[in-house]
Structures are given as structure tokens and as C-alpha cells.
Design a protein around this motif. Structure first.
Motif, short mmCIF file in Angstrom:
data_model
loop_
_atom_site.label_atom_id
_atom_site.label_comp_id
_atom_site.label_asym_id
_atom_site.label_seq_id
_atom_site.Cartn_x
_atom_site.Cartn_y
_atom_site.Cartn_z
N VAL A 4 0.85 -1.20 0.00
CA VAL A 4 0.00 0.00 0.00
C VAL A 4 0.88 1.25 0.00
CG1 VAL A 4 -1.72 1.33 1.30
CG2 VAL A 4 -1.91 -1.17 1.16
N LEU A 5 1.91 1.26 0.83
CA LEU A 5 2.79 2.43 0.91
C LEU A 5 3.51 2.66 -0.42
CD1 LEU A 5 4.31 1.87 4.46
CD2 LEU A 5 2.53 3.50 3.80
N LEU A 28 -7.51 3.48 -2.48
CA LEU A 28 -6.80 2.23 -2.21
C LEU A 28 -7.75 1.04 -2.25
CD1 LEU A 28 -4.46 3.52 0.62
CD2 LEU A 28 -3.74 2.72 -1.65
N SER A 29 -8.96 1.24 -1.77
CA SER A 29 -9.96 0.18 -1.80
C SER A 29 -10.32 -0.16 -3.25
CB SER A 29 -11.19 0.61 -1.02
OG SER A 29 -12.11 -0.44 -0.95
N VAL A 30 -10.53 0.88 -4.06
CA VAL A 30 -10.84 0.68 -5.48
C VAL A 30 -9.67 -0.02 -6.19
CG1 VAL A 30 -11.22 1.91 -7.66
CG2 VAL A 30 -12.50 2.56 -5.63
N ALA A 31 -8.45 0.28 -5.76
CA ALA A 31 -7.28 -0.35 -6.37
C ALA A 31 -7.13 -1.82 -5.97
CB ALA A 31 -6.02 0.43 -5.99
N GLY A 32 -7.97 -2.27 -5.02
CA GLY A 32 -7.99 -3.68 -4.66
C GLY A 32 -7.24 -4.07 -3.40
N PHE A 33 -6.82 -3.10 -2.63
CA PHE A 33 -6.11 -3.41 -1.39
C PHE A 33 -7.08 -3.82 -0.29
CE2 PHE A 33 -3.02 -0.68 -3.55
CZ PHE A 33 -1.89 -1.49 -3.47
N ASP A 34 -6.64 -4.70 0.57
CA ASP A 34 -7.40 -5.19 1.71
C ASP A 34 -7.62 -4.04 2.71
OD1 ASP A 34 -8.32 -7.52 3.45
OD2 ASP A 34 -6.76 -6.61 4.71
N HIS A 35 -8.82 -3.97 3.29
CA HIS A 35 -9.14 -2.88 4.22
C HIS A 35 -8.22 -2.86 5.43
CE1 HIS A 35 -12.58 -1.27 2.11
NE2 HIS A 35 -12.99 -2.51 1.89
N GLN A 36 -7.83 -4.01 5.92
CA GLN A 36 -6.92 -4.04 7.06
C GLN A 36 -5.56 -3.45 6.69
OE1 GLN A 36 -6.48 -7.86 8.94
NE2 GLN A 36 -4.80 -7.17 10.24
N ASP A 37 -5.05 -3.80 5.51
CA ASP A 37 -3.78 -3.23 5.05
C ASP A 37 -3.88 -1.72 4.83
OD1 ASP A 37 -2.46 -5.67 5.10
OD2 ASP A 37 -2.74 -6.06 2.95
N ILE A 38 -5.02 -1.28 4.30
CA ILE A 38 -5.24 0.16 4.08
C ILE A 38 -5.23 0.89 5.41
CG2 ILE A 38 -6.92 1.89 3.34
CD1 ILE A 38 -7.82 -0.17 1.19
N ASP A 39 -6.01 0.39 6.37
CA ASP A 39 -6.08 1.04 7.68
C ASP A 39 -4.71 1.07 8.35
OD1 ASP A 39 -8.78 1.44 7.32
OD2 ASP A 39 -9.39 -0.26 8.59
N GLU A 40 -4.00 -0.06 8.28
CA GLU A 40 -2.68 -0.14 8.90
C GLU A 40 -1.71 0.85 8.25
OE1 GLU A 40 0.65 -3.62 9.35
OE2 GLU A 40 -1.46 -4.24 9.42
N ALA A 46 -0.12 8.41 9.26
CA ALA A 46 -0.60 9.47 10.16
C ALA A 46 0.35 9.62 11.35
CB ALA A 46 -2.02 9.16 10.64
N ASP A 47 0.82 8.50 11.86
CA ASP A 47 1.78 8.53 12.97
C ASP A 47 3.09 9.17 12.51
OD1 ASP A 47 2.03 8.04 15.69
OD2 ASP A 47 3.08 6.14 15.37
N LEU A 48 3.51 8.88 11.28
CA LEU A 48 4.72 9.51 10.73
C LEU A 48 4.53 11.02 10.65
CD1 LEU A 48 7.50 9.52 9.37
CD2 LEU A 48 6.34 8.91 7.23
N ASP A 49 3.38 11.46 10.18
CA ASP A 49 3.09 12.90 10.12
C ASP A 49 3.22 13.54 11.50
OD1 ASP A 49 2.53 12.92 7.40
OD2 ASP A 49 0.35 12.87 7.66
N ALA A 50 2.63 12.89 12.49
CA ALA A 50 2.62 13.43 13.85
C ALA A 50 4.03 13.49 14.44
CB ALA A 50 1.71 12.59 14.74
N LYS A 51 4.83 12.49 14.16
CA LYS A 51 6.16 12.43 14.77
C LYS A 51 7.21 13.25 14.04
CE LYS A 51 5.35 8.25 17.21
NZ LYS A 51 5.84 6.99 17.69
N SER A 52 6.99 13.56 12.78
CA SER A 52 7.98 14.31 12.01
C SER A 52 8.34 15.63 12.67
CB SER A 52 7.47 14.57 10.59
OG SER A 52 7.49 13.39 9.85
N GLU A 53 7.33 16.36 13.10
CA GLU A 53 7.58 17.66 13.72
C GLU A 53 8.30 17.51 15.06
OE1 GLU A 53 4.94 21.35 15.27
OE2 GLU A 53 4.38 20.46 13.35
#
Length: 149
Positions: A4-5, A28-40, A46-53
Motif C-alpha cells: 500500500v505504501l 486504495l480500496s478501489v485499487a484492490g487493497f485489503d481494508h486491514q492493510d489500508i487502515d494499517e 498518520a503517525d509519521l506525520d505526527a512524529k515528524s515535527e
């Protein structure tokens, strides 16, 4: 999750924007990725965004990096050597190195192989909107997605 990344990077590299989380999730869902992989993957980003600063303000650029026992257990020697090489070649900064290590530790039960380290480094640089040398991008994309699950 790493598939996904990589997909996100390939879709949005060079773009001046990244869609909001809901739009990304739908695409990502339309592209066929699993919902669990998308959420993960989106939680990981999102955690990377938060920690970057926070890391930018707290990591000093001098000195020698000594790995804690938890980090040694999670990152193989090849990954640690690769990060050292990238830092010495000025391809990543100490702050970016710390973000890569943090995101690799977030994998918890998976352990970090060189393939994970490359994709994570790519995502950290992309997330910070850093200009990347084409050869560096090629090296970081040199991974085996079927081995990363």
C-alpha cells in the motif's frame, strides 16, 4: 501494508499534494487493497506525520548513533548498515534516520528487513517532501513486495 505504501508513493510522488485520508482510503480500496492493510498503512502514515515535527525539534545532528537493545532486536544488521551508509552519504539526515527507526519499530511483530528499511526510508523522505535523487529512489524501490507480508 508495504504494498500500500509503495502504491501511494508511485501514485503521488512528484505531486504537490496528497489527498485526505478518506479519499486515499477509497482510492486504495478501489485499487484492490485489503481494508486491514489500508487502515494499517494510513495509521502508520498518520503517525509519521505526527512524529515528524516532534523529531525535527528534538534530534541533534551530531554524535554517534548507538542502538538500544530493542532496536538491535528489531533491525537486522543489514538495515542498520544501510541507514548508516545513507546518513554518511548525506542522503538522509539524523532526524530522518530517527524517523525511519521509529517507523520500523512500529512494525512490532514483523521485524525489519532491508526491504522494509528501504520502503520506510522512501516513505519518510516522501512524507517530508524532500527532493530525492533518481538513483536513490531506484535503490529504495528495489524491494521484493511478495516477501514483505
Amino acid at each position: 501494508m508495504f504494498d500500500v505504501l509503495v502504491f501511494l508513493f508511485e501514485q503521488y510522488y512528484g505531486a504537490d499534494f496528497r489527498p485526505d485520508w478518506d479519499t486515499l482510503s477509497r482510492k486504495l480500496s478501489v485499487a484492490g487493497f485489503d481494508h486491514q492493510d489500508i487502515d494499517e498503512a494510513l495509521d502508520w502514515l498518520a503517525d509519521l506525520d505526527a512524529k515528524s515535527e516532534a523529531y525535527s525539534a528534538s534530534v541533534n545532528s551530531g554524535g554517534l548513533r548507538v542502538y538500544a537493545e530493542e532496536e538491535l532486536m528489531a533491525l537486522d544488521a543489514e538495515s542498520r548498515g544501510f541507514l548508516y551508509f545513507l546518513e554518511q552519504a548525506n542522503a538522509i539526515t539524523p532526524v530522518q534516520r530517527e524517523l525511519v527507526i521509529d517507523r520500523l519499530l512500529a512494525l512490532k511483530d514483523r521485524g525489519a528487513s532491508i526491504e522494509h528499511t528501504k520502503v520506510t526510508t522512501l516513505m519518510v523522505l516522501w512524507n517530508q517532501r524532500e527532493p530525492m535523487d533518481a538513483l536513490l529512489v531506484e535503490e529504495l524501490l528495489n524491494h521484493a513486495p511478495d516477501q514483505m507480508h
